[in-house]
Write an enzyme that holds these catalytic residues in place. Structure first.
Site, PDB file in Angstrom:
ATOM      1  CG  ASP A  11      42.785  39.179  37.552  1.00 15.05           C
ATOM      2  OD1 ASP A  11      43.080  39.486  36.394  1.00 15.05           O
ATOM      3  OD2 ASP A  11      41.841  39.720  38.177  1.00 15.05           O
ATOM      4  CE  LYS A 109      40.565  41.258  35.247  1.00 19.26           C
ATOM      5  NZ  LYS A 109      40.383  41.683  36.640  1.00 19.26           N
ATOM      6  CB  CYS A 154      38.618  38.339  38.190  1.00 24.04           C
ATOM      7  SG  CYS A 154      38.637  40.009  38.919  1.00 24.04           S
TER       8      CYS A 154
HETATM    9  C1  VGL Z   1      39.669  40.313  41.971  1.00 23.73           C
HETATM   10  C2  VGL Z   1      38.595  41.415  43.670  1.00 23.73           C
HETATM   11  C3  VGL Z   1      39.174  42.610  43.282  1.00 23.73           C
HETATM   12  C4  VGL Z   1      39.923  39.019  41.253  1.00 23.73           C
HETATM   13  C5  VGL Z   1      40.246  41.501  41.558  1.00 23.73           C
HETATM   14  O1  VGL Z   1      40.950  38.904  40.549  1.00 23.73           O
HETATM   15  O2  VGL Z   1      39.077  38.103  41.386  1.00 23.73           O
HETATM   16  N1  VGL Z   1      38.840  40.287  43.012  1.00 23.73           N
HETATM   17  N2  VGL Z   1      40.001  42.629  42.226  1.00 23.73           N
END
Ligand code: VGL
Ligand code: ZN
Length: 206
Positions: A11, A109, A154
């Site tokens: 991410d 995702k 994540c």
């Molecule tokens: C994430 C919260 C919501 C992350 C993604 O990448 O850690 N955290 N969506």
């Protein structure tokens, strides 16, 4: 890198960088390190958080406050966030300075309206597979080095699920940043309990 190893970059998207919609402090500071790490691995996999408008994880969907309120989903309690990484928006793009041209897979995702997915392996219902485990097994990749964002969500849950699915997991801690110090500590304890290793980028870079 040894045979069967892959770098999993979680991410690294514009919305998770300072100034983004769900910023992680210093999230951008790890980009150069991840680029250098990437050069040491012939197998690189990226993930991309990828939500539709009105996603279950958005506080706005429920008229609630992000970070402090939660909702009860079919699969349990879901934390609520500001709207982030909306499909096809600039905020969902990978950081423009990431240089991992040889990455073989970008796994999206969190694209189902009613299920969030922190983990790169299993959605938050802890049942629905993203397909990553099958991809890794088909390609004989059994040892994963994790980096990216965010430590407490994540990256954290990807490490836990990957380990539970039988992969050898190590988190490259200096190439990870987190959202909240308290939940980062709690996640680190869960890693320790699960036998997940932590390492530093210096073990891979000379
Ligand atoms: C994430 C919260 C919501 C992350 C993604 O990448 O850690 N955290 N969506
Ligand atoms: Zn998300």
């Amino acid at each position: 890198m040894a045979a069967g190893e892959a770098l999993l970059v979680i991410d690294m998207q514009v919305d998770f960088m300072p100034g983004g919609r769900l910023p992680v402090a210093e999230g951008d500071s790890i980009v150069p390190l991840i680029n250098r790490l990437g050069q040491r691995f012939s197998e690189v996999i990226l993930t991309q958080d990828w939500h539709p408008a009105g996603h279950i994880s958005f506080a706005s969907t429920h008229g609630k406050q992000s970070f402090v309120e939660t909702v009860e989903a079919d699969y349990g309690t879901q934390s609520l966030w500001p709207d982030h990484t909306l499909q096809q928006t600039a905020g969902a793009a990978l950081h423009p300075d990431l240089q991992l041209p040889h990455a073989g897979l970008i796994l999206r995702k969190g694209f189902r309206q009613n299920v969030d997915s922190y983990s790169a392996f299993l959605e938050n219902d802890h049942r629905t597979s993203t397909g990553l485990a099958g991809y890794l097994r088909d390609r004989n990749l059994s040892r994963l080095l994790l980096c990216g964002l965010a430590w407490d969500y994540c990256v954290g849950f990807s490490a836990l699920d990957g380990k539970a699915l039988g992969f050898d997991i190590a988190v490259v801690t200096d190439a990870v940043r987190g959202i909240q110090p308290g939940s980062m500590d709690a996640m680190t304890k869960q890693w320790q309990g699960a036998g997940i290793k932590t390492t530093e980028s210096s073990s891979f870079l000379q």
